[in-house]
Design an enzyme around this catalytic site. Structure first.
Site, PDB file in Angstrom:
ATOM      1  N   GLY A   1       0.823  -1.209   0.000  1.00 19.97           N
ATOM      2  CA  GLY A   1       0.000   0.000   0.000  1.00 19.97           C
ATOM      3  C   GLY A   1       0.857   1.258   0.000  1.00 19.97           C
TER       4      GLY A   1
ATOM      5  N   ASP B   1       0.443   0.062  12.818  1.00 20.85           N
ATOM      6  CA  ASP B   1       0.873  -1.262  12.346  1.00 20.85           C
ATOM      7  C   ASP B   1       1.121  -2.241  13.496  1.00 20.85           C
ATOM      8  OD1 ASP B   1       0.735  -0.395   9.750  1.00 20.85           O
ATOM      9  OD2 ASP B   1       2.866   0.076   9.601  1.00 20.85           O
TER      10      ASP B   1
HETATM   11  C1  S3P Z   1       2.885   3.805   6.105  1.00 23.85           C
HETATM   12  C2  S3P Z   1       1.769   4.370   6.648  1.00 23.85           C
HETATM   13  C3  S3P Z   1       0.723   3.606   7.330  1.00 23.85           C
HETATM   14  C4  S3P Z   1       1.184   2.210   7.706  1.00 23.85           C
HETATM   15  C5  S3P Z   1       1.943   1.557   6.592  1.00 23.85           C
HETATM   16  C6  S3P Z   1       3.163   2.373   6.224  1.00 23.85           C
HETATM   17  C7  S3P Z   1       3.851   4.663   5.397  1.00 23.85           C
HETATM   18  O1  S3P Z   1      -0.396   3.490   6.458  1.00 23.85           O
HETATM   19  O2  S3P Z   1       0.090   1.399   8.057  1.00 23.85           O
HETATM   20  O3  S3P Z   1       2.364   0.268   6.977  1.00 23.85           O
HETATM   21  O4  S3P Z   1       4.973   4.218   5.120  1.00 23.85           O
HETATM   22  O5  S3P Z   1       3.486   5.805   5.086  1.00 23.85           O
HETATM   23  P1  S3P Z   1      -1.532   4.630   6.378  1.00 23.85           P
HETATM   24  O6  S3P Z   1      -0.934   5.840   5.789  1.00 23.85           O
HETATM   25  O7  S3P Z   1      -2.581   4.043   5.480  1.00 23.85           O
HETATM   26  O8  S3P Z   1      -2.001   4.798   7.781  1.00 23.85           O
END
Ligand code: S3P
Length: 456
Positions: free
Chosen positions: A125, A342
């Site tokens: 993601g 996380d």
């Molecule tokens: C992350 C942000 C978080 C986290 C992901 C890593 C990042 O997600 O859960 O594992 O590197 O910016 P969200 O921005 O959806 O909260």
């Protein structure tokens, strides 16, 4: 090419703990069976180790190095599959990435161009959302795609701000889902208030802002991890982050980073598995070295301290030291969630091993992670006999005895590792199906678990 573990054990670090360095040995207490892994209960866990380089930082460093004119050097990049996807993508776009040694890469950046096939982010993601911002700023067409989980995760949160900046980004079939079709270039700077606390969305807008025609401002209600800001400032981008009442305003001037040298610190979200494991297994004493210390990543340490854990983090050395201690329940408030988003699955394991009840408020975002983590924490800890309840956006866990059984990762690395830690205190062996998911972030996890047990 293993950098964060292993094998020759000695008592050489002056802390009286075995040092794990070198190649992993054949597993003893963790046994692989097809796509599953069987974890035997027991401990203690004793020793000093390193975890992979921080995943959030690793993605950003690769992207910033690809944008920089000149050659950057990066040490300690995450060895997980997610970051490997981002590396392949920046290479496909034209960055020259070379393995200098086991732990070091060089990245020649500066002139990126179109690729005639979809760019595969795998399970990441962070990869897809940050790259959407970066590519929206570049004057060519790109398609970003990923695995089945990525195709289910919400992309409206990045399509909206990129649209406001003037980008043409379309989701699949008119939906706000991957694959994303991006026709980049011609962006204008905007001021954008984040509708969800998300470092990925903040990072997406800031990466796009590097190529906009004027300043870009992102406003957050609750501070999320600050890696994009920290790294951009370190690499010469003009960016200011300031408090505005309860809000944080981040303003960035367009530009390109300078080539840089960067050592990626260890991933606190991975260290959290060892922090909880050492806390719950009697007799344990573990030091994780070189763990990143910075804004919005240390929430799990505060929560474990409140629960009675014997844990300390030295920001000078990065050493995270943890000894076994009895835990009691606590309340995790919605304001704390961005700082431990996380870590909720592994903190739920700590809560299952604690006296009394632990409540996690405002954790609805967990529904749109690699799996629906409210559902998967409830079902998998539930199978072990834990008392877990989801009520709206609140997760409630009551301490109870855990039994060894068969559980499933649901293709989610953090669920697999949380189950393996719970297995240490179960009444019999635990079979974790779908163990392969662990490779997205921590390929050496099972070997490190074995080594910590051998250290005892
Ligand atoms: C992350 C942000 C978080 C986290 C992901 C890593 C990042 O997600 O859960 O594992 O590197 O910016 P969200 O921005 O959806 O909260």
């Amino acid at each position: 090419g293993v950098r964060h573990g292993r094998a020759t054990q000695g008592w050489a670090d002056g802390q009286g703990l075995p040092v794990h360095l070198g190649a992993p040995r054949v597993s003893r207490v963790v046994e692989r069976l097809g796509g599953s892994t069987v974890v035997q209960p027991g401990g203690p866990l004793v020793g000093r180790l390193r975890v992979p380089g921080d995943k959030s930082i690793s993605h950003r460093v690769l992207m910033l190095a690809a944008l920089a004119d000149g050659t950057s050097t990066v040490r300690g990049l995450s060895d997980g599959g997610d970051v490997a996807c981002t590396r392949r993508i920046v290479e496909a776009l034209g960055a020259g990435v070379v393995d200098v040694d086991d732990d070091t890469i060089s990245v020649r950046g500066g002139s990126l161009g179109a690729v005639d096939h979809p760019l595969d982010v795998g399970n990441s993601g962070t990869g897809i959302r940050l790259l959407a911002g970066l590519l929206a700023g570049l004057p060519f067409r790109s398609v970003l795609d990923g695995d089945a989980s990525i195709r289910r995760r919400p992309m409206d949160r990045v399509l909206e701000p990129l649209g406001l900046m003037g980008a043409t980004v379309a989701g699949h079939d008119g939906l706000a889902l991957a694959p994303l079709d991006i026709r980049g270039g011609g962006l204008r700077g905007i001021e954008y208030r984040l509708p969800v606390a998300s470092a990925q969305v903040k990072g997406c807008v800031l990466f796009a802002g590097l190529s906009a025609d004027g300043p870009t401002t992102v406003v957050e209600d609750r501070p999320s991890r600050a890696h994009t800001e920290e790294l951009m400032v370190a690499f010469g981008i003009r960016l200011a982050s300031e408090a505005d009442g309860d809000l944080t305003r981040v303003t960035l001037q367009p530009g390109r980073p300078s080539a840089f040298d960067h050592d990626v610190a260890g991933d606190p979200s991975q260290a959290a598995f060892w922090a909880v494991a050492a806390s719950i297994v009697p007799g344990s004493e573990v030091v994780v070295g070189n763990v990143y210390a910075g804004p919005a990543r240390s929430g799990f340490i505060d929560v474990l301290k409140r629960m009675g854990a014997d844990i300390s983090h030295d920001p000078a050395t990065g050493d995270l030291m943890v000894r076994h201690a009895g835990l009691t329940g606590t309340v995790v408030t919605v304001d704390e969630v961005p700082g431990l988003v996380d870590e909720v699955p592994i903190l739920a394991v700590a809560a299952a091993c604690a006296e009394g009840e632990t409540t996690f408020d405002g954790v609805g975002e967990l529904r749109v992670k690699e799996s629906d983590r409210l559902a998967t924490v409830e079902s998998e800890l539930g199978r072990m006999g834990a008392d877990v309840r989801v009520d709206g956006d609140t997760l409630v866990v009551r301490g109870s005895a855990l039994r060894g059984t068969e559980v499933d990762s649901h293709h989610d690395h953090r669920i697999a590792m949380a189950c393996a830690v719970a297995a240490l205190v179960a009444d019999g062996p635990m079979t974790v199906d779908g163990w392969d998911a662990v490779a997205t972030s921590y390929p050496g996890f099972a070997d490190d678990l074995d080594l910590l047990r051998e250290g005892a």
